[in-house]
Scaffold this motif. Structure first.
Motif, mmCIF file in Angstrom:
data_model
loop_
_atom_site.group_PDB
_atom_site.id
_atom_site.type_symbol
_atom_site.label_atom_id
_atom_site.label_comp_id
_atom_site.label_asym_id
_atom_site.label_seq_id
_atom_site.Cartn_x
_atom_site.Cartn_y
_atom_site.Cartn_z
ATOM 1 N N LEU A 77 0.838 -1.178 0.000
ATOM 2 C CA LEU A 77 0.000 0.000 0.000
ATOM 3 C C LEU A 77 0.885 1.243 0.000
ATOM 4 C CD1 LEU A 77 -3.078 0.115 0.138
ATOM 5 C CD2 LEU A 77 -2.898 0.411 2.577
ATOM 6 N N VAL A 78 0.521 2.229 -0.793
ATOM 7 C CA VAL A 78 1.253 3.496 -0.818
ATOM 8 C C VAL A 78 0.308 4.594 -0.338
ATOM 9 C CG1 VAL A 78 2.475 5.161 -2.262
ATOM 10 C CG2 VAL A 78 2.681 2.716 -2.737
ATOM 11 N N ILE A 79 0.744 5.309 0.706
ATOM 12 C CA ILE A 79 -0.043 6.390 1.271
ATOM 13 C C ILE A 79 0.718 7.689 1.039
ATOM 14 C CG2 ILE A 79 -1.022 7.363 3.369
ATOM 15 C CD1 ILE A 79 -1.395 4.533 4.376
ATOM 16 N N THR A 80 0.042 8.651 0.420
ATOM 17 C CA THR A 80 0.653 9.937 0.107
ATOM 18 C C THR A 80 0.146 10.979 1.098
ATOM 19 O OG1 THR A 80 0.616 9.298 -2.215
ATOM 20 C CG2 THR A 80 1.058 11.593 -1.732
ATOM 21 N N LYS A 81 1.077 11.723 1.676
ATOM 22 C CA LYS A 81 0.726 12.734 2.676
ATOM 23 C C LYS A 81 1.572 13.980 2.436
ATOM 24 C CE LYS A 81 -1.359 12.800 6.927
ATOM 25 N NZ LYS A 81 -2.658 12.431 7.304
ATOM 26 N N LYS A 82 1.045 15.135 2.785
ATOM 27 C CA LYS A 82 1.787 16.387 2.615
ATOM 28 C C LYS A 82 2.973 16.432 3.562
ATOM 29 C CE LYS A 82 -1.492 19.652 0.787
ATOM 30 N NZ LYS A 82 -2.030 21.001 0.908
ATOM 31 N N LEU A 83 4.055 17.031 3.069
ATOM 32 C CA LEU A 83 5.255 17.190 3.878
ATOM 33 C C LEU A 83 5.381 18.623 4.353
ATOM 34 C CD1 LEU A 83 7.930 15.181 1.841
ATOM 35 C CD2 LEU A 83 6.757 14.488 3.913
ATOM 36 N N GLY A 84 5.963 18.793 5.541
ATOM 37 C CA GLY A 84 6.235 20.114 6.071
ATOM 38 C C GLY A 84 7.555 20.641 5.524
ATOM 39 N N ALA A 85 7.963 21.800 6.005
ATOM 40 C CA ALA A 85 9.192 22.448 5.524
ATOM 41 C C ALA A 85 10.436 21.646 5.882
ATOM 42 C CB ALA A 85 9.287 23.851 6.117
ATOM 43 N N ASN A 86 10.440 20.963 7.006
ATOM 44 C CA ASN A 86 11.614 20.194 7.416
ATOM 45 C C ASN A 86 11.591 18.745 6.923
ATOM 46 O OD1 ASN A 86 9.595 19.254 9.019
ATOM 47 N ND2 ASN A 86 10.661 19.547 10.965
ATOM 48 N N GLY A 87 10.653 18.391 6.088
ATOM 49 C CA GLY A 87 10.589 17.051 5.511
ATOM 50 C C GLY A 87 9.773 16.056 6.318
ATOM 51 N N SER A 88 9.183 16.477 7.427
ATOM 52 C CA SER A 88 8.335 15.569 8.209
ATOM 53 C C SER A 88 6.883 15.706 7.743
ATOM 54 C CB SER A 88 8.454 15.880 9.697
ATOM 55 O OG SER A 88 7.976 17.178 9.960
ATOM 56 N N HIS A 134 -11.047 -15.040 14.108
ATOM 57 C CA HIS A 134 -10.760 -16.464 14.244
ATOM 58 C C HIS A 134 -9.269 -16.702 14.469
ATOM 59 C CE1 HIS A 134 -14.784 -17.904 13.319
ATOM 60 N NE2 HIS A 134 -14.830 -17.033 12.329
ATOM 61 N N GLY A 135 -8.577 -15.754 15.096
ATOM 62 C CA GLY A 135 -7.155 -15.902 15.387
ATOM 63 C C GLY A 135 -6.251 -15.698 14.176
ATOM 64 N N ILE A 136 -6.779 -15.163 13.093
ATOM 65 C CA ILE A 136 -5.994 -14.956 11.872
ATOM 66 C C ILE A 136 -5.518 -13.511 11.836
ATOM 67 C CG2 ILE A 136 -6.041 -14.998 9.352
ATOM 68 C CD1 ILE A 136 -8.258 -17.132 9.597
ATOM 69 N N HIS A 137 -4.197 -13.345 11.719
ATOM 70 C CA HIS A 137 -3.584 -12.024 11.645
ATOM 71 C C HIS A 137 -2.820 -11.912 10.336
ATOM 72 C CE1 HIS A 137 -4.045 -10.810 15.947
ATOM 73 N NE2 HIS A 137 -4.262 -12.102 16.054
ATOM 74 N N ALA A 138 -2.856 -10.726 9.731
ATOM 75 C CA ALA A 138 -2.102 -10.464 8.507
ATOM 76 C C ALA A 138 -1.159 -9.288 8.784
ATOM 77 C CB ALA A 138 -3.031 -10.122 7.353
ATOM 78 N N THR A 139 -0.006 -9.309 8.124
ATOM 79 C CA THR A 139 0.944 -8.197 8.223
ATOM 80 C C THR A 139 0.827 -7.383 6.961
ATOM 81 O OG1 THR A 139 2.407 -9.545 9.570
ATOM 82 C CG2 THR A 139 3.346 -7.583 8.572
ATOM 83 N N LEU A 140 0.400 -6.135 7.101
ATOM 84 C CA LEU A 140 0.208 -5.238 5.972
ATOM 85 C C LEU A 140 1.427 -4.350 5.855
ATOM 86 C CD1 LEU A 140 -1.662 -3.975 3.808
ATOM 87 C CD2 LEU A 140 -2.508 -2.454 5.599
ATOM 88 N N LYS A 141 2.067 -4.390 4.699
ATOM 89 C CA LYS A 141 3.218 -3.527 4.435
ATOM 90 C C LYS A 141 2.716 -2.300 3.685
ATOM 91 C CE LYS A 141 6.601 -7.257 4.141
ATOM 92 N NZ LYS A 141 5.821 -8.400 4.482
ATOM 93 N N PHE A 142 3.163 -1.115 4.142
ATOM 94 C CA PHE A 142 2.764 0.106 3.469
ATOM 95 C C PHE A 142 3.931 1.082 3.444
ATOM 96 C CE2 PHE A 142 1.725 0.745 7.874
ATOM 97 C CZ PHE A 142 1.977 2.076 8.139
ATOM 98 N N GLU A 143 3.881 1.936 2.443
ATOM 99 C CA GLU A 143 4.929 2.946 2.270
ATOM 100 C C GLU A 143 4.284 4.312 2.359
ATOM 101 O OE1 GLU A 143 8.417 4.238 -0.883
ATOM 102 O OE2 GLU A 143 6.903 2.797 -1.494
ATOM 103 N N VAL A 144 4.941 5.194 3.101
ATOM 104 C CA VAL A 144 4.482 6.564 3.239
ATOM 105 C C VAL A 144 5.390 7.434 2.370
ATOM 106 C CG1 VAL A 144 4.067 8.459 4.833
ATOM 107 C CG2 VAL A 144 3.691 6.110 5.572
ATOM 108 N N VAL A 145 4.798 8.176 1.452
ATOM 109 C CA VAL A 145 5.553 9.070 0.582
ATOM 110 C C VAL A 145 4.987 10.480 0.723
ATOM 111 C CG1 VAL A 145 6.215 7.288 -1.074
ATOM 112 C CG2 VAL A 145 4.099 8.532 -1.413
ATOM 113 N N GLY A 146 5.852 11.464 0.485
ATOM 114 C CA GLY A 146 5.432 12.855 0.583
ATOM 115 C C GLY A 146 4.989 13.391 -0.756
ATOM 116 N N GLU A 147 4.138 14.408 -0.708
ATOM 117 C CA GLU A 147 3.702 15.018 -1.973
ATOM 118 C C GLU A 147 4.119 16.477 -2.035
ATOM 119 O OE1 GLU A 147 -0.857 16.319 -1.099
ATOM 120 O OE2 GLU A 147 -0.638 14.417 -2.118
#
Length: 147
Positions: A77-88, A134-147
């Motif tokens: 999964l790729v999640i795009t979020k706005k970045l601040g001035a310092n890159g956070s 039912h005791g079933i767990h999944a590991t979701l990998k996601f990437e956070v990128v800046g816009e």
């Protein structure tokens, strides 16, 4: 009189058991309160069929959840979020953001089923635990990128 317990009765037994009880206790308490049914052949047969149906439905549900687990673990999964001035990031990525991103992919999972270890406040690769039931767990990998 013989009764089939429909619910657990503390001093008598668990649901599904057939017990021999006194007539008054069986009719006036167990059957009247809905804790048991009179154990006739039809009632016992119907109870067994209901238990088989429930077991079949549970097996189908587990198979569906395992297929969903494979799909979640296979996707990135790729999640795009706005970045601040310092890159956070402005704000943090929450389980609500992940649920919305999954919904956009066609997977409907409640945000309460997604668990993040700590706050996600920077770009990069992350993992989240998804509790499917039912005791079933999944590991979701996601990437956070800046816009």
């Amino acid at each position: 009189m013989k009764v089939l317990l429909v619910k657990d009765v503390k001093s008598l037994g668990k649901a599904g058991e057939i017990k021999e009880v006194k007539d008054g206790y069986g009719k006036n308490f167990l059957v009247a309160k809905g804790f048991a049914k009179v154990a006739t052949d039809e009632v016992i047969r119907a109870w067994e069929e209901e238990q088989k149906r429930k077991a079949q439905e549970e097996a189908e549900e587990i198979a569906r959840l395992n297929a969903l687990k494979e799909r979640l673990e296979g996707m990135k999964l790729v999640i795009t979020k706005k970045l601040g001035a310092n890159g956070s990031l402005f704000g943090a990525i929450t389980n609500h953001d992940l649920a919305d991103a999954l919904k956009a992919e066609g997977i409907d999972i409640d945000k309460k089923q997604i668990h993040l270890d700590g706050a996600v406040k920077a770009t990069g690769l992350y993992e989240a635990d998804v509790k499917l039931g039912h005791g079933i767990h999944a590991t979701l990998k996601f990437e956070v990128v800046g816009e």
